[in-house]
Design a protein around this motif. Structure first.
Motif, mmCIF file in Angstrom:
data_model
loop_
_atom_site.group_PDB
_atom_site.id
_atom_site.type_symbol
_atom_site.label_atom_id
_atom_site.label_comp_id
_atom_site.label_asym_id
_atom_site.label_seq_id
_atom_site.Cartn_x
_atom_site.Cartn_y
_atom_site.Cartn_z
ATOM 1 N N VAL A 216 0.833 -1.200 0.000
ATOM 2 C CA VAL A 216 0.000 0.000 0.000
ATOM 3 C C VAL A 216 0.873 1.258 0.000
ATOM 4 C CG1 VAL A 216 -1.651 1.360 1.353
ATOM 5 C CG2 VAL A 216 -1.986 -1.090 1.075
ATOM 6 N N ALA A 217 1.921 1.237 0.817
ATOM 7 C CA ALA A 217 2.799 2.407 0.907
ATOM 8 C C ALA A 217 3.408 2.740 -0.455
ATOM 9 C CB ALA A 217 3.898 2.153 1.933
ATOM 10 N N PHE A 218 3.913 1.717 -1.149
ATOM 11 C CA PHE A 218 4.492 1.965 -2.466
ATOM 12 C C PHE A 218 3.423 2.371 -3.479
ATOM 13 C CE2 PHE A 218 8.289 -0.620 -1.153
ATOM 14 C CZ PHE A 218 9.225 0.393 -1.360
ATOM 15 N N SER A 219 2.237 1.763 -3.394
ATOM 16 C CA SER A 219 1.216 2.069 -4.394
ATOM 17 C C SER A 219 0.704 3.499 -4.263
ATOM 18 C CB SER A 219 0.042 1.076 -4.288
ATOM 19 O OG SER A 219 -0.673 1.252 -3.095
ATOM 20 N N VAL A 220 0.749 4.072 -3.048
ATOM 21 C CA VAL A 220 0.302 5.454 -2.906
ATOM 22 C C VAL A 220 1.457 6.457 -3.004
ATOM 23 C CG1 VAL A 220 -1.689 4.799 -1.496
ATOM 24 C CG2 VAL A 220 0.427 5.469 -0.362
ATOM 25 N N TYR A 221 2.688 6.024 -2.681
ATOM 26 C CA TYR A 221 3.782 6.996 -2.612
ATOM 27 C C TYR A 221 4.781 6.880 -3.759
ATOM 28 C CZ TYR A 221 6.737 10.430 -0.320
ATOM 29 O OH TYR A 221 7.432 11.572 -0.033
ATOM 30 N N LEU A 222 4.749 5.771 -4.494
ATOM 31 C CA LEU A 222 5.753 5.576 -5.543
ATOM 32 C C LEU A 222 5.744 6.678 -6.604
ATOM 33 C CD1 LEU A 222 8.043 3.664 -6.154
ATOM 34 C CD2 LEU A 222 6.478 2.240 -7.476
ATOM 35 N N PRO A 223 4.566 7.173 -7.058
ATOM 36 C CA PRO A 223 4.611 8.281 -8.030
ATOM 37 C C PRO A 223 5.370 9.494 -7.507
ATOM 38 C CG PRO A 223 2.419 7.324 -7.972
ATOM 39 C CD PRO A 223 3.186 6.705 -6.827
#
Length: 391
Positions: A216-223
Motif C-alpha cells: 500500500v505504501a508503495f502504491s500510494v507513494y511511488l509516483p
C-alpha cells in the motif's frame, strides 16, 4: 462467487486509490508541502484500514451478500463529492478522502465470503485470487491522470462512480453466501473481544502490516518518490507504479498457492528476505536502468507473495466463525502499515532531501518480520489449531 467478489474488491480499490495518482498535481495546484501531500494520499488508507474491523465483524454476522453491495454503494457518495465539489482545497480533499476510505473496507467483506466457499486445502489459492482485486489501484494509476488531462478533474471520479453503481446492483442481484454459513449471534463487541484473544489475530496482523502495508505504501507513494527522486514526469511515474502494482497483484495468488503446498512459513520467509534485500539496494538510489527497476520489481513480487501467504496462514488457523473478524483486524493492521511509511518518507525527505533513511528503515522492519516468522509464526503453524470457545 469468487469472480464476483474479486471484481467488487478491484472496483472498490480503484475508488479507494483515486487520490494517489493526483497527489503531485494537487501539490502543484494547491501549493501543498511534502507532508500535506503525503497526508492527502494516506487519509483514505487509514480510514479504510480501521473500518475493516467493524466491517469484518458485520460480514461474519450478515454475510457478503448484504455487505458487498452496501459497502460499494456507500463508496459512491465520497467519489461523487470529490469529483463534483471536493477537489478545490486541501480541507475539502481531506474530508472526501476520509469517507473514500470506505472503499478500502471491501477487503474484509471478501475474505470471509470467499473462504466459506472453499475447503481448507484450497483456501490459500482462492483467497490469493481474490486478493488480485488489489489491482484496482493499478486501474486508478493507469487511467486517472489521463482522464483528468483529457476531460477535466471531475471525469475519473464520475466514471468510477458509475461503475460502482452498476456493480452494487449486480452484486445485490447475484451474490450468494456459501451454503451452511453459520452466522454468530453474540454482540459485535463480544465477538471482537474474542477475536483479539486469538494468537492468530496478532501474528497475522504483524506479518500483514509489513507485507500489505509495504504494498500500500508503495502504491500510494511511488509516483511521488519517482517524480521527486528521479525527475520522472507524472505520467511516467504513474505508469511505473502501475507496473509495480500489477506484479504484486499477480504474485498474490502465487503466494497463496505455494502456501497450500509448502506451507505459509516458508513462503513468508523467502518473501521477507527479498523485501529486505530490495530495500537495502534501493536505499543507495541506484540508476533505474536496470538496478533500481530490478529492486522495485523484486520487492513488488515479494510483497504480493507475502500478502497471499499471510491469509493462507489465517485460513489455516482462524476458526471459521471468526474468519471475518480476524480478517478485519489483520486487514486493518495491513492498511495501517501502509499509512505510516508515506508520512515518514515525506517527513524524512523534507528534513534530509533523501529517501535513503526511509528505505533503510523498511529493510530493518522486513528483517525483524523475517526473524519473527522463523520463531513465533513457525511455532504457531506447527501447533494445534485453536478452537473458539462456546458462549
Amino acid at each position: 462467487m469468487l469472480v464476483l467478489a474479486t471484481l467488487g474488491f478491484a472496483l472498490n480499490f480503484w475508488a479507494w486509490a483515486l487520490l494517489s495518482p493526483l497527489g503531485p498535481r494537487f501539490k502543484d495546484t494547491l501549493e501543498l508541502s511534502s507532508f500535506q501531500q503525503s497526508l492527502l494520499v494516506a487519509v483514505p488508507v487509514v480510514v479504510g484500514s480501521l473500518g475493516r474491523i467493524p466491517v469484518g465483524a458485520l460480514t461474519d454476522r450478515y454475510g457478503g451478500r448484504v455487505m458487498f453491495p452496501l459497502v460499494t454503494a456507500a463508496t459512491v457518495i465520497p467519489v461523487l463529492y470529490l469529483g463534483l465539489a471536493g477537489h478545490d482545497s486541501l480541507p475539502a480533499l481531506l474530508v472526501g478522502g476520509f469517507f473514500l476510505g470506505v472503499g478500502g473496507t471491501a477487503f474484509a467483506v471478501g475474505v470471509p465470503f470467499v473462504s466459506a466457499w472453499f475447503p481448507p486445502e484450497r483456501r490459500g489459492l482462492a483467497i490469493g485470487v481474490f486478493g488480485m482485486g488489489m489491482g484496482g489501484t493499478a486501474i486508478s494509476a493507469l487511467t486517472t491522470v489521463k482522464l483528468v488531462d483529457a476531460y477535466g478533474t471531475a471525469n475519473p471520479f464520475l466514471v468510477t462512480a458509475g461503475v460502482l453503481i452498476v456493480y452494487a446492483l449486480v452484486a445485490a442481484a447475484l451474490l450468494r453466501d456459501a451454503p451452511g454459513r453459520a452466522a454468530p449471534t453474540e454482540p459485535l463487541a463480544r465477538r471482537l473481544a474474542q477475536t483479539l484473544r486469538l494468537g492468530i489475530t496478532w501474528q497475522a496482523s504483524a506479518l500483514y502490516a509489513v507485507a500489505f502495508g509495504g504494498y500500500v505504501a508503495f502504491s500510494v507513494y511511488l509516483p511521488t518518490y519517482l517524480k521527486t527522486g528521479y525527475g520522472l514526469t507524472q505520467a511516467d511515474a504513474a505508469n511505473r507504479m502501475a507496473g509495480f502494482v500489477l506484479l504484486a497483484v499477480a504474485m498474490r495468488p502465487v503466494g497463496g498457492w505455494l502456501s497450500d503446498r509448502v506451507g505459509p512459513v516458508r513462503v513468508l520467509s523467502g518473501a521477507l528476505a527479498a523485501v529486505a534485500s530490495g530495500a537495502l539496494v534501493q536505499s543507495a538510489t541506484p540508476s533505474l536502468a536496470p538496478l533500481g527497476t530490478l529492486a522495485f520489481l523484486g520487492m513488488a513480487a515479494a510483497l504480493g507473495a507475502a500478502s497471499g501467504a499471510t491469509f493462507a496462514f489465517v485460513a489455516l488457523l482462524a476458526p471459521p466463525e471468526r474468519t471475518g473478524s480476524v480478517t478485519g483486524v489483520v486487514g486493518a493492521a495491513g492498511g495501517l502499515g501502509g499509512f505510516v511509511p508515506p508520512l515518514v518518507m515525506g517527513s524524512l525527505y523534507g528534513t534530509y532531501g533523501s529517501y535513503a533513511v526511509g528505505l533503510l528503515l523498511l529493510a530493518a522492519v522486513a528483517t525483524a518480520a523475517l526473524v519473527y516468522t522463523g520463531t513465533g509464526v513457525r511455532r504457531a503453524a506447527l501447533g494445534p489449531v485453536p478452537v473458539a470457545k462456546p458462549h
